[in-house]
Design a protein around this motif. Structure first.
Motif, PDB file in Angstrom:
ATOM      1  N   ALA A   1       0.823  -1.210   0.000  1.00 33.64           N
ATOM      2  CA  ALA A   1       0.000   0.000   0.000  1.00 33.64           C
ATOM      3  C   ALA A   1       0.856   1.260   0.000  1.00 33.64           C
ATOM      4  O   ALA A   1       0.562   2.231  -0.719  1.00 33.64           O
ATOM      5  N   GLU A   2       1.930   1.291   0.797  1.00 27.55           N
ATOM      6  CA  GLU A   2       2.721   2.520   0.864  1.00 27.55           C
ATOM      7  C   GLU A   2       3.522   2.742  -0.422  1.00 27.55           C
ATOM      8  O   GLU A   2       3.747   3.895  -0.825  1.00 27.55           O
ATOM      9  N   LEU A   3       3.907   1.669  -1.104  1.00 27.48           N
ATOM     10  CA  LEU A   3       4.602   1.845  -2.378  1.00 27.48           C
ATOM     11  C   LEU A   3       3.615   2.197  -3.491  1.00 27.48           C
ATOM     12  O   LEU A   3       3.959   2.918  -4.429  1.00 27.48           O
ATOM     13  N   GLU A   4       2.396   1.701  -3.374  1.00 30.36           N
ATOM     14  CA  GLU A   4       1.349   2.085  -4.314  1.00 30.36           C
ATOM     15  C   GLU A   4       1.073   3.582  -4.205  1.00 30.36           C
ATOM     16  O   GLU A   4       0.931   4.290  -5.205  1.00 30.36           O
ATOM     17  N   GLU A   5       1.028   4.087  -2.970  1.00 27.56           N
ATOM     18  CA  GLU A   5       0.810   5.524  -2.755  1.00 27.56           C
ATOM     19  C   GLU A   5       2.013   6.333  -3.227  1.00 27.56           C
ATOM     20  O   GLU A   5       1.857   7.402  -3.825  1.00 27.56           O
TER      21      GLU A   5
ATOM     22  N   TYR B   1       9.279   2.434 -11.569  1.00 26.36           N
ATOM     23  CA  TYR B   1       8.452   3.629 -11.386  1.00 26.36           C
ATOM     24  C   TYR B   1       9.149   4.627 -10.460  1.00 26.36           C
ATOM     25  O   TYR B   1       9.845   4.244  -9.520  1.00 26.36           O
ATOM     26  N   TYR B   2       8.910   5.889 -10.751  1.00 29.51           N
ATOM     27  CA  TYR B   2       9.377   6.983  -9.889  1.00 29.51           C
ATOM     28  C   TYR B   2       8.435   7.091  -8.693  1.00 29.51           C
ATOM     29  O   TYR B   2       7.218   7.042  -8.831  1.00 29.51           O
ATOM     30  N   GLY B   3       9.001   7.231  -7.503  1.00 28.78           N
ATOM     31  CA  GLY B   3       8.170   7.324  -6.312  1.00 28.78           C
ATOM     32  C   GLY B   3       8.783   8.242  -5.263  1.00 28.78           C
ATOM     33  O   GLY B   3       9.993   8.503  -5.269  1.00 28.78           O
ATOM     34  N   VAL B   4       7.938   8.742  -4.377  1.00 26.16           N
ATOM     35  CA  VAL B   4       8.378   9.571  -3.249  1.00 26.16           C
ATOM     36  C   VAL B   4       7.800   8.965  -1.983  1.00 26.16           C
ATOM     37  O   VAL B   4       6.571   8.869  -1.830  1.00 26.16           O
ATOM     38  N   LEU B   5       8.667   8.531  -1.083  1.00 24.46           N
ATOM     39  CA  LEU B   5       8.231   7.920   0.167  1.00 24.46           C
ATOM     40  C   LEU B   5       7.724   8.983   1.133  1.00 24.46           C
ATOM     41  O   LEU B   5       8.040  10.179   0.981  1.00 24.46           O
ATOM     42  N   PRO B   6       6.956   8.596   2.141  1.00 25.87           N
ATOM     43  CA  PRO B   6       6.459   9.577   3.120  1.00 25.87           C
ATOM     44  C   PRO B   6       7.567  10.365   3.816  1.00 25.87           C
ATOM     45  O   PRO B   6       7.351  11.507   4.217  1.00 25.87           O
TER      46      PRO B   6
END
Length: 696
Positions: free
Chosen positions: A361-365, A385-390
């Motif tokens: 879920a957190e990587l999906e977000e 995919y490019y992502g930004v963690l919390p």
């Protein structure tokens, strides 16, 4: 009353927290500036799609009619060339471009903090206007006519070099002069009447630019973030996604032991901006809370006994009805194939082999539900995919295509290998999902500048940023990473330009270890079915099913040829004998036609230094591409040879030369010495240009 006061408390607190967490945003700094031939420009430059906060104020570019301009001290300059690797520009005065009579007269001055035109590539040029030469028996040389509207300037002349104290010139009265540098080569041709004055001015002059915050921004890039500039604070800012990173970068005092390295600190401004509103919210909450405390307390007392009895009854019922042997996560057991258990269950621990275990879920977000707009690329095993963690970290999330047994094996293999490796030229693994997760996901540091393949023959191929010096450094850093792997008893098994990532300073990060193998210490090879990418697979491994470290050396030889030629490892559009780049390169080298292989943009035909070094790298690639693995050097020897080529210290490193070119400039290179490698058997066979057992 209690309900209304609670609603008021929640509303008021939410409003204050909204203020607390409202931070400046910096969207679109991942976009580049492109205009005509000037393309894919990044920090410290801004303009076009790149907002002003994505770079420094003095580096604002504009685009008009496919012409890039840079304005300095109210003077506009055409940007003819921009090399972000060498940090150089070729500028030409817009008012003097194809025009020797400007409407206003300004000397060429650049802000010395950021730009310098002083250097051996430029020559001083002075233009004199409105000169009174009538009645003179000796008239100044290099005369030209300038009829500027509103000014009675007729006679004008130009002068290359410093203005001399010439008695003839001293009696010439001129109304105006303009100083502007020109390229030394253009100045020489102008003096020899091979160029007109207008043509020399159109060729422009060379400028070196510098970023006073380079050390800070390099550290920012190391974190996977982007560097920008806060014009209000007057200082650089690290941008994670489109928000300020939760750290600030400061330089230690000059002369301190750590003066060369920026410091990471908690973002004090962010703390103050958030802390004060939160403090106010807390105080307000306390005040309102006391107003409702009395009412709620009495109600709680009345319900306490009833709640305790209900909870006790529920627990008792659940304990009596729930089987003690029910296994956890049975819904996952049906969808994910079984996998041999390990001492540390990846599905239960918060860390595995020392890396974080993320939830799906957190990587999906973090990836905006794996949006196609966030997709960085895809390969044989999964999309990235490019992502930004919390916590603000910018990451690359690899999503494996299938959750079958083979994919789980590769997933666990990559996690196990990467967590035991630490090298500046290997990509860092931040974490992964559980092997029992809905999908298998790997979380890496984000490396922002694409792959070597992108820059050689992909979507960034026209950027012009891969100069020869950059390509050689890419080869060296890749060799350093592979030599480190081999020392760690690991064979990469999928070395290719698509797996060599580049940061914003064009430093290498080798990636993708799904096929890698741990190599036992007590054996010479591992028998395994050939795997890898067509065009890079070691032919002996393919034929004999024997994987060794020399298999990586062969693949690296293909990478070297790609760096020299900018061609793809396999291209069915080429002649059938040239579809395989390795075969094509061996044929070109043996036939003394290396010039047909080298990328023409590198200056192989015109620059003797590039020609010599590219020849040496081609010779090294030739050795790596030998059919028999015993004829290939080790990765450590390859690294030593590349460093020797870079340092031009050929005797010290004993770099062996192949007779590739019949060219006077390379003639002294033909009598090379025998290499120190014990693998170089019967070197006399190929020193004259023929390779034993090589494919044609």
């Amino acid at each position: 009353m209690s309900s209304s006061l609670s609603s008021l408390l929640i509303t008021f607190t939410a409003a204050l927290l909204a203020v607390a967490f409202s931070q400046p945003t910096y969207p679109n700094c991942n976009l580049t500036f492109s205009c005509g031939p000037i393309i894919n420009i990044t920090y410290p430059f801004t303009g076009g799609d790149r907002p002003a906060y994505c770079g420094l104020p003095h580096f604002a570019l504009t685009c008009r009619n496919n012409i890039t301009e840079l304005i300095q001290d109210s003077v506009a300059y055409r940007v003819l060339q921009l090399d972000q690797t060498q940090r150089t520009l070729i500028l030409s005065r817009s008012d003097l471009y194809n025009n020797t009579c400007p409407s206003e007269f300004h000397n060429t001055t650049l802000n010395s903090t950021f730009f310098s035109s002083d250097g051996p590539l430029n020559e001083a040029l002075t233009l004199f206007y409105g000169c009174n030469t009538s009645g003179m028996t000796v008239r100044p040389y290099n005369l030209f006519t300038c009829n500027t509207t509103g000014l009675n300037f007729t006679d004008a002349y130009h002068l290359i070099g410093p203005v001399p104290r010439d008695p003839i010139l001293s009696i010439v009265s001129c109304s105006m002069s303009v100083s502007v540098p020109v390229l030394r080569a253009a100045g020489n041709r102008l003096t020899n009447s091979q160029l007109s004055l207008g043509e020399a001015l159109m060729q422009g002059f060379s400028v070196n630019y510098s970023d006073p915050y380079q050390r800070l921004c390099s550290e920012c890039s190391r974190l996977g973030a982007q560097c920008g500039f806060d014009s209000v604070m007057g200082q650089p800012v690290c941008i994670c996604g489109d928000r300020p990173c939760p750290v600030s970068l400061t330089l230690p005092p000059e002369g301190s032991p750590n003066a060369t390295r920026p410091l990471l600190e908690n973002n004090s401004n962010l703390g103050r901006n958030i802390g004060l509103p939160i403090g106010g919210a807390v105080l307000a909450g306390v005040g309102l809370g006391w107003l409702i405390f009395y009412c709620r307390q009495r109600r709680k007392q009345r319900l306490a006994a009833q709640s305790a009895q209900a909870a006790s009854k529920e627990i008792s019922t659940e304990a009596s009805s729930k089987p003690l042997s029910t296994p956890p996560s049975t819904q996952f057991a049906k969808s994910i194939p079984s996998y041999p258990s390990s001492n540390s269950d990846l599905g239960r621990d918060s860390t595995y082999y020392g890396v974080q275990v993320f939830s799906y879920a957190e990587l999906e977000e973090a990836t905006d539900n794996f949006s196609t707009s966030r997709e960085l690329g895809d390969g044989g095993f999964g999309a990235v995919y490019y992502g930004v963690l919390p916590d603000g970290r910018v990451v690359a999330v690899k999503r494996l295509y299938e959750n079958n047994f083979k994919r789980v094996e590769q997933f666990m293999n990559e996690v196990g290998i990467l967590t035991r490796l630490r090298h500046q030229n290997l990509v860092t693994l931040y974490g992964c999902t559980s092997k029992r997760s809905r999908e298998l996901l790997l979380v890496y540091e984000y490396v922002p500048n694409g792959t070597v393949a992108d820059h050689l023959h992909g979507k960034r191929a026209n950027s012009g940023l891969l100069s020869w010096a950059v390509r050689l450094n890419i080869a060296i850093e890749t060799a350093e990473a592979l030599a480190y792997l081999h020392k760690s008893d690991i064979i990469h098994r999928d070395v290719k330009t698509n797996n060599i990532l580049l940061d914003n300073d064009f430093h290498v990060k080798v990636a993708d270890f799904g096929l890698s193998r741990l190599f036992p210490n007590d054996v010479t090879h591992v028998s395994t079915a050939p795997q890898g990418t067509p065009g890079y697979v070691d032919p002996e491994y393919y034929q004999c099913y024997q994987l060794t470290e020399k298999s990586d050396v062969y693949s690296f030889g293909v990478v070297l040829i790609e760096l020299i030629s900018s061609l793809q490892a396999v291209d069915t559009n080429r002649h059938r004998h040239d579809i395989n780049l390795a075969n094509m390169a061996i044929n070109k080298i043996q036939n003394h036609t290396l010039h047909e292989l080298v990328d023409s943009s590198l200056g192989f035909e015109t620059n003797s230094i590039v020609r010599r070094m590219a020849t040496l790298v081609a010779e090294l690639a030739f050795r790596c591409l030998q059919q028999e693995r015993d004829m290939r050097p080790s990765m450590e020897e390859v690294l030593e040879a590349l460093r020797g080529i870079q340092n031009e210290d050929l005797n010290a490193h004993k770099v062996e030369i192949v007779d590739i070119l019949v060219d006077e400039d390379t003639e002294p290179l033909k009598g090379g010495v025998t290499p120190p490698s014990p693998d170089s058997v019967s070197t006399e066979k190929w020193a004259s240009g023929s390779a034993p057992n090589s494919s044609g």
